[in-house]
Design a protein around this motif. Structure first.
Motif, PDB file in Angstrom:
ATOM      1  N   VAL A  45      -0.924 -25.693  17.963  1.00 41.04           N
ATOM      2  CA  VAL A  45      -1.385 -25.063  16.728  1.00 41.04           C
ATOM      3  C   VAL A  45      -1.060 -23.575  16.824  1.00 41.04           C
ATOM      4  O   VAL A  45      -1.344 -22.937  17.832  1.00 41.04           O
ATOM      5  CB  VAL A  45      -2.915 -25.256  16.545  1.00 41.04           C
ATOM      6  N   GLU A  46      -0.439 -23.045  15.774  1.00 41.88           N
ATOM      7  CA  GLU A  46      -0.134 -21.618  15.711  1.00 41.88           C
ATOM      8  C   GLU A  46      -0.922 -21.012  14.558  1.00 41.88           C
ATOM      9  O   GLU A  46      -0.910 -21.554  13.449  1.00 41.88           O
ATOM     10  CB  GLU A  46       1.354 -21.384  15.499  1.00 41.88           C
ATOM     11  N   ILE A  47      -1.581 -19.896  14.829  1.00 42.58           N
ATOM     12  CA  ILE A  47      -2.401 -19.225  13.809  1.00 42.58           C
ATOM     13  C   ILE A  47      -1.930 -17.788  13.655  1.00 42.58           C
ATOM     14  O   ILE A  47      -1.802 -17.064  14.644  1.00 42.58           O
ATOM     15  CB  ILE A  47      -3.895 -19.237  14.200  1.00 42.58           C
ATOM     16  N   GLU A  48      -1.674 -17.409  12.414  1.00 36.16           N
ATOM     17  CA  GLU A  48      -1.344 -16.024  12.101  1.00 36.16           C
ATOM     18  C   GLU A  48      -2.341 -15.544  11.063  1.00 36.16           C
ATOM     19  O   GLU A  48      -2.604 -16.237  10.078  1.00 36.16           O
ATOM     20  CB  GLU A  48       0.086 -15.929  11.567  1.00 36.16           C
ATOM     21  N   LYS A  49      -2.923 -14.346  11.291  1.00 42.43           N
ATOM     22  CA  LYS A  49      -3.909 -13.781  10.368  1.00 42.43           C
ATOM     23  C   LYS A  49      -3.357 -12.515   9.730  1.00 42.43           C
ATOM     24  O   LYS A  49      -2.776 -11.677  10.405  1.00 42.43           O
ATOM     25  CB  LYS A  49      -5.201 -13.432  11.107  1.00 42.43           C
ATOM     26  N   PHE A  50      -3.576 -12.404   8.437  1.00 40.64           N
ATOM     27  CA  PHE A  50      -3.214 -11.215   7.681  1.00 40.64           C
ATOM     28  C   PHE A  50      -4.519 -10.614   7.180  1.00 40.64           C
ATOM     29  O   PHE A  50      -5.230 -11.231   6.380  1.00 40.64           O
ATOM     30  CB  PHE A  50      -2.294 -11.585   6.511  1.00 40.64           C
ATOM     31  N   ILE A  51      -4.835  -9.427   7.678  1.00 42.65           N
ATOM     32  CA  ILE A  51      -6.129  -8.818   7.404  1.00 42.65           C
ATOM     33  C   ILE A  51      -5.926  -7.566   6.558  1.00 42.65           C
ATOM     34  O   ILE A  51      -5.123  -6.698   6.893  1.00 42.65           O
ATOM     35  CB  ILE A  51      -6.862  -8.492   8.726  1.00 42.65           C
ATOM     36  N   SER A  52      -6.668  -7.473   5.471  1.00 43.22           N
ATOM     37  CA  SER A  52      -6.569  -6.341   4.555  1.00 43.22           C
ATOM     38  C   SER A  52      -7.108  -5.072   5.203  1.00 43.22           C
ATOM     39  O   SER A  52      -8.080  -5.104   5.951  1.00 43.22           O
ATOM     40  CB  SER A  52      -7.368  -6.640   3.283  1.00 43.22           C
ATOM     41  N   ASP A  53      -6.480  -3.959   4.863  1.00 43.50           N
ATOM     42  CA  ASP A  53      -6.985  -2.668   5.326  1.00 43.50           C
ATOM     43  C   ASP A  53      -8.023  -2.095   4.367  1.00 43.50           C
ATOM     44  O   ASP A  53      -8.503  -0.980   4.541  1.00 43.50           O
ATOM     45  CB  ASP A  53      -5.837  -1.674   5.525  1.00 43.50           C
ATOM     46  N   GLY A  93     -10.728 -10.643   2.101  1.00 42.97           N
ATOM     47  CA  GLY A  93     -10.083  -9.650   2.956  1.00 42.97           C
ATOM     48  C   GLY A  93      -9.114 -10.207   3.979  1.00 42.97           C
ATOM     49  O   GLY A  93      -8.523  -9.453   4.749  1.00 42.97           O
ATOM     50  N   GLN A  94      -8.911 -11.521   3.988  1.00 41.33           N
ATOM     51  CA  GLN A  94      -8.011 -12.112   4.974  1.00 41.33           C
ATOM     52  C   GLN A  94      -7.267 -13.302   4.381  1.00 41.33           C
ATOM     53  O   GLN A  94      -7.756 -13.967   3.479  1.00 41.33           O
ATOM     54  CB  GLN A  94      -8.773 -12.604   6.206  1.00 41.33           C
ATOM     55  N   ARG A  95      -6.088 -13.525   4.954  1.00 48.63           N
ATOM     56  CA  ARG A  95      -5.339 -14.743   4.676  1.00 48.63           C
ATOM     57  C   ARG A  95      -4.879 -15.271   6.016  1.00 48.63           C
ATOM     58  O   ARG A  95      -4.384 -14.521   6.865  1.00 48.63           O
ATOM     59  CB  ARG A  95      -4.144 -14.449   3.768  1.00 48.63           C
ATOM     60  N   TRP A  96      -5.101 -16.547   6.256  1.00 49.01           N
ATOM     61  CA  TRP A  96      -4.721 -17.189   7.508  1.00 49.01           C
ATOM     62  C   TRP A  96      -3.625 -18.206   7.245  1.00 49.01           C
ATOM     63  O   TRP A  96      -3.656 -18.909   6.234  1.00 49.01           O
ATOM     64  CB  TRP A  96      -5.902 -17.934   8.124  1.00 49.01           C
ATOM     65  N   GLU A  97      -2.670 -18.292   8.160  1.00 48.16           N
ATOM     66  CA  GLU A  97      -1.672 -19.352   8.147  1.00 48.16           C
ATOM     67  C   GLU A  97      -1.833 -20.120   9.449  1.00 48.16           C
ATOM     68  O   GLU A  97      -1.661 -19.554  10.532  1.00 48.16           O
ATOM     69  CB  GLU A  97      -0.264 -18.791   8.038  1.00 48.16           C
ATOM     70  N   ILE A  98      -2.187 -21.390   9.341  1.00 53.01           N
ATOM     71  CA  ILE A  98      -2.381 -22.227  10.519  1.00 53.01           C
ATOM     72  C   ILE A  98      -1.357 -23.346  10.455  1.00 53.01           C
ATOM     73  O   ILE A  98      -1.336 -24.122   9.493  1.00 53.01           O
ATOM     74  CB  ILE A  98      -3.807 -22.807  10.572  1.00 53.01           C
ATOM     75  N   GLU A  99      -0.477 -23.400  11.452  1.00 49.93           N
ATOM     76  CA  GLU A  99       0.540 -24.434  11.494  1.00 49.93           C
ATOM     77  C   GLU A  99       0.208 -25.445  12.574  1.00 49.93           C
ATOM     78  O   GLU A  99      -0.012 -25.080  13.735  1.00 49.93           O
ATOM     79  CB  GLU A  99       1.921 -23.844  11.745  1.00 49.93           C
ATOM     80  N   PHE A 100       0.157 -26.698  12.170  1.00 51.42           N
ATOM     81  CA  PHE A 100      -0.067 -27.813  13.077  1.00 51.42           C
ATOM     82  C   PHE A 100       1.304 -28.398  13.394  1.00 51.42           C
ATOM     83  O   PHE A 100       1.949 -28.991  12.517  1.00 51.42           O
ATOM     84  CB  PHE A 100      -0.994 -28.839  12.424  1.00 51.42           C
ATOM     85  N   VAL A 116      -1.327 -24.880   6.828  1.00 54.00           N
ATOM     86  CA  VAL A 116      -2.557 -24.741   6.058  1.00 54.00           C
ATOM     87  C   VAL A 116      -2.746 -23.252   5.811  1.00 54.00           C
ATOM     88  O   VAL A 116      -2.865 -22.468   6.746  1.00 54.00           O
ATOM     89  CB  VAL A 116      -3.784 -25.315   6.811  1.00 54.00           C
ATOM     90  N   GLU A 117      -2.697 -22.862   4.540  1.00 53.47           N
ATOM     91  CA  GLU A 117      -2.909 -21.465   4.163  1.00 53.47           C
ATOM     92  C   GLU A 117      -4.350 -21.331   3.684  1.00 53.47           C
ATOM     93  O   GLU A 117      -4.785 -22.065   2.800  1.00 53.47           O
ATOM     94  CB  GLU A 117      -1.950 -21.065   3.051  1.00 53.47           C
ATOM     95  N   ILE A 118      -5.069 -20.390   4.274  1.00 56.47           N
ATOM     96  CA  ILE A 118      -6.485 -20.204   3.989  1.00 56.47           C
ATOM     97  C   ILE A 118      -6.703 -18.801   3.440  1.00 56.47           C
ATOM     98  O   ILE A 118      -6.171 -17.831   3.983  1.00 56.47           O
ATOM     99  CB  ILE A 118      -7.324 -20.414   5.272  1.00 56.47           C
ATOM    100  N   ALA A 119      -7.496 -18.718   2.380  1.00 57.38           N
ATOM    101  CA  ALA A 119      -7.835 -17.423   1.790  1.00 57.38           C
ATOM    102  C   ALA A 119      -9.342 -17.224   1.873  1.00 57.38           C
ATOM    103  O   ALA A 119     -10.108 -18.034   1.363  1.00 57.38           O
ATOM    104  CB  ALA A 119      -7.371 -17.361   0.342  1.00 57.38           C
ATOM    105  N   VAL A 120      -9.734 -16.164   2.564  1.00 58.74           N
ATOM    106  CA  VAL A 120     -11.132 -15.745   2.626  1.00 58.74           C
ATOM    107  C   VAL A 120     -11.165 -14.263   2.273  1.00 58.74           C
ATOM    108  O   VAL A 120     -10.141 -13.590   2.322  1.00 58.74           O
ATOM    109  CB  VAL A 120     -11.762 -16.008   4.023  1.00 58.74           C
TER     110      VAL A 120
END
Length: 77
Positions: A51-59, A38-45, A32-36
């Motif tokens: 559950v694995e969660i990786e967050k990409f946060i804008s500088d 300043g951030q993008r989240w990748e959540i793998e079920f 599940v790719e989530i866009a909010v």
């Protein structure tokens, strides 16, 4: 995690107007790719229930079109 819990999770995202996209990049997981803002989240079920969660946060930096050359230089063979 059971499929019912994943569906409830997606329903909660939709109920809160959070954009997401479903995809599959690993044989044993649903992504599940989530866009909010300043951030993008990748959540793998995973099939084993984890559950694995990786967050990409804008500088907060923005770049002009010249930055595309950096993409070519650094990531294209």
């Amino acid at each position: 995690m059971e499929i019912k819990a994943i569906i409830n999770f997606l329903n909660k995202l939709e109920g809160n107007n959070i954009f997401y996209k479903l995809s599959k990049v690993r044989n044993e997981a649903i992504l599940v790719e989530i866009a909010v803002p300043g951030q993008r989240w990748e959540i793998e079920f995973m099939e084993d229930g984890t559950v694995e969660i990786e967050k990409f946060i804008s500088d907060g930096e923005y770049y002009d079109v010249k930055e595309i050359e950096t993409l070519y230089k650094d990531f294209i063979d």
